[in-house]
Design a protein around this motif. Structure first.
Motif, PDB file in Angstrom:
ATOM      1  N   HIS A  46     -12.781  -5.560  22.391  1.00 42.88           N
ATOM      2  CA  HIS A  46     -12.316  -4.400  22.577  1.00 42.88           C
ATOM      3  C   HIS A  46     -12.680  -3.238  23.860  1.00 42.88           C
ATOM      4  O   HIS A  46     -13.700  -3.677  24.947  1.00 42.88           O
ATOM      5  CB  HIS A  46     -12.808  -3.466  21.080  1.00 42.88           C
ATOM      6  CG  HIS A  46     -12.221  -4.295  20.107  1.00 42.88           C
ATOM      7  ND1 HIS A  46     -11.114  -4.293  19.050  1.00 42.88           N
ATOM      8  CD2 HIS A  46     -13.179  -4.697  19.025  1.00 42.88           C
ATOM      9  CE1 HIS A  46     -10.779  -4.958  18.596  1.00 42.88           C
ATOM     10  NE2 HIS A  46     -12.059  -5.341  18.139  1.00 42.88           N
ATOM     11  N   ASP A 102      -7.306   1.585  22.629  1.00 36.40           N
ATOM     12  CA  ASP A 102      -7.723  -0.169  22.539  1.00 36.40           C
ATOM     13  C   ASP A 102      -6.888  -0.249  21.633  1.00 36.40           C
ATOM     14  O   ASP A 102      -5.718   0.636  20.833  1.00 36.40           O
ATOM     15  CB  ASP A 102      -9.093  -0.443  22.015  1.00 36.40           C
ATOM     16  CG  ASP A 102      -9.153  -1.571  21.425  1.00 36.40           C
ATOM     17  OD1 ASP A 102      -9.993  -2.795  22.218  1.00 36.40           O
ATOM     18  OD2 ASP A 102      -9.039  -1.776  20.544  1.00 36.40           O
ATOM     19  N   ARG A 104      -6.106  -2.071  19.757  1.00 39.02           N
ATOM     20  CA  ARG A 104      -6.210  -2.370  18.026  1.00 39.02           C
ATOM     21  C   ARG A 104      -5.524  -1.669  17.124  1.00 39.02           C
ATOM     22  O   ARG A 104      -5.155  -2.585  15.714  1.00 39.02           O
ATOM     23  CB  ARG A 104      -7.875  -2.649  17.319  1.00 39.02           C
ATOM     24  CG  ARG A 104      -8.190  -0.923  17.462  1.00 39.02           C
ATOM     25  CD  ARG A 104      -9.689  -1.193  16.750  1.00 39.02           C
ATOM     26  NE  ARG A 104     -10.357   0.384  17.099  1.00 39.02           N
ATOM     27  CZ  ARG A 104     -11.413   0.622  16.635  1.00 39.02           C
ATOM     28  NH1 ARG A 104     -12.055  -0.312  15.566  1.00 39.02           N
ATOM     29  NH2 ARG A 104     -11.863   1.946  16.669  1.00 39.02           N
TER      30      ARG A 104
END
Length: 488
Positions: A46, A102, A104
């Motif tokens: 990450h 990030d 994600r």
């Protein structure tokens, strides 16, 4: 005795400590005493912020202050929004915080929408749907990590906690989490349950302009530090920037121009209408019971990444000069496209976008810069018009304040005046640090209120005026048509 105030102002790429005092003539001074780099790095899969390094840099700055002869001061901290630190029961950091850029959260909004209605989410919070909002970060957070967390603190609140031992959640920043309900003025229990956290994991909500606590100097024996009283300011940097905007009356809007361009108005009225939802406007809480009704626009990040990709061969001033010498409006781009959020190569991302939309591909540094500036100005014009529409019948914005680092770009300022057709007042460039300082000064009685404090901005800092020049308005209509086609 003249009091000393320190603004700790940290953005996505750099941070600094700014020293301020109120002079006998009423002017507010501002002096940089320490500057440092900031950024995220890839760790454990990450993009993470080096939060311990930020703590260390603040201590180095305060030590410099002490060496300059200042033994006592007030301190306020502001940073970017939405990102958070998770602490264990001992109050220790579980892991370095993950950046909002990030990957994600790429599918987080889509996944969330299968569980909870986005329309209802907006109706509850009034916050625009952005994949990096805290609610979506938490939705995809590692369940084990979240379960192990005793407390969740936003970045500036975490830094304040490190220095004082006092944990709070300041409201202007908390509102960006998309977990606060403006109707109840507190956490929305239903939304907390959706993302798997409890109100007990969140520190008490606190207003901007609240005393936080004293610097625990004994925790940092390796630093020679002044005595310092920390004040919880408007900890979201945009909220501080709006406080640092010298607006008067009710016919003005602002652009807080930095990595992001935040265009909006300061208002006492919450707007959770379907039109506001469709336009993806947000109702972030401001200091002193105001609402920052605004639109997030991908701002100077575009040109910052272009400059970085070119290994800073050209300064920002040189890029603006090259853009000015390049033919205008050769291509349209939607600056808010996700492909520009965090590409490996911004230049290639811009060029591929133009190829994909069958437009002339910018190649030289001047062409690339011109493409960015033209389309930022066009986006500002469209959103300013939309802001007026959302404000209601007979609403009219006659002045646009551009503050923050981007206000130093005279080429873009004039281009924006031309395209929007409104008067631009640019500056101060340090609006965020100034707003941070002004909240501290209001808290300690230097100023009675924001109106009085904003008058001091005009007395203390250089501002520039840019009047609209002749502009072909059909370009805006063509741009709108392009955006409509790009989203269909």
């Amino acid at each position: 005795m003249t009091e000393t105030y320190i603004a700790v102002d940290i953005g996505a790429s750099s941070g600094r400590l700014m020293k301020s005092e109120r002079q006998p003539n009423g002017q507010v001074t501002l002096e940089e005493i320490h500057r440092f780099k900031n950024g995220f790095h890839l760790k454990d899969g990450h993009d993470r912020w080096e939060i311990r390094q930020l703590t260390n840099e603040i201590l180095l700055g305060l030590e410099k202050l002490k060496k300059s002869g200042v033994t006592n001061c007030y301190v306020g901290i502001d940073t970017w929004a939405v990102d958070y630190c998770l602490l264990d029961q001992a109050g220790e950091l579980i892991e370095e915080p993950i950046s909002y850029r990030d990957s994600r959260t790429e599918q987080a909004v889509k996944q969330f929408s299968t569980t909870y209605s986005l329309d209802k989410l907006y109706e509850k919070t009034g916050i625009q749907i952005q994949p990096f909002n805290t609610i979506f970060q938490l939705f995809v957070e590692n369940n084990e990590t979240l379960a192990a967390a005793d407390k969740l603190l936003l970045i500036p609140d975490y830094l304040g906690y490190v220095f004082t031992g006092k944990a709070v959640t300041e409201k202007t920043n908390a509102s960006t989490m998309q977990l606060l309900n403006p109707h109840t003025q507190t956490w929305d229990e239903e939304l907390l349950a959706v993302v798997g956290i409890t109100a007990e994991q969140l520190a008490p909500l606190t207003d901007a302009g609240t005393l936080l606590g004293e610097l625990q100097r004994e925790k940092f024996p390796n630093f020679d530090l002044p005595e310092a009283t920390f004040i919880t300011v408007a900890t979201h940097d945009t909220a501080s920037a709006v406080i640092g905007t010298p607006g008067e009356g009710d016919d003005w809007a602002y652009i807080s121009s930095g990595t992001w361009s935040l265009l909006g108005i300061e208002t006492p009225v919450f707007n959770g209408s379907k039109d506001a939802f469709s336009a993806n406007y947000t109702n972030e809480w401001g200091a002193y019971k105001t609402i920052r009704f605004l639109k997030n626009i991908m701002g100077m990040w575009l040109i910052q990444e272009v400059a970085r990709q070119q290994e800073y061969r050209y300064s920002y001033a040189e890029l603006a000069d090259m853009a000015a010498a390049t033919p205008a409006f050769q291509q349209f781009i939607d600056v808010n496209e996700e492909c520009f959020l965090n590409p490996d190569n911004m230049i290639e991302a811009l060029q591929q976008y133009c190829e994909r939309t069958q437009q002339k591909v910018p190649k030289t540094a001047g062409e690339i810069a011109r493409c960015i500036y033209d389309n930022l100005a066009l986006c500002y014009a469209v959103e300013l018009e939309k802001t007026e529409q959302l404000m209601g019948e007979n609403a009219k914005i006659d002045k646009l304040h551009i503050v923050g680092g981007g206000s130093n770009n005279r080429f873009l300022n004039q281009l924006t005046a031309n395209v929007t057709g409104v008067t631009i007042e640019a500056g101060p460039g340090e609006a965020t640090a100034i707003g941070n300082i002004l909240v501290q000064m209001i808290t300690t009685g230097v100023f009675a209120n924001v109106k009085e404090a904003r008058k001091a901005i005009k007395q203390s800092f250089d501002l520039s005026i840019h009047q609209p020049e002749a502009f072909d308005r059909t370009i805006i209509e063509k741009y709108k048509k392009f955006l409509k086609g790009a989203t269909n």
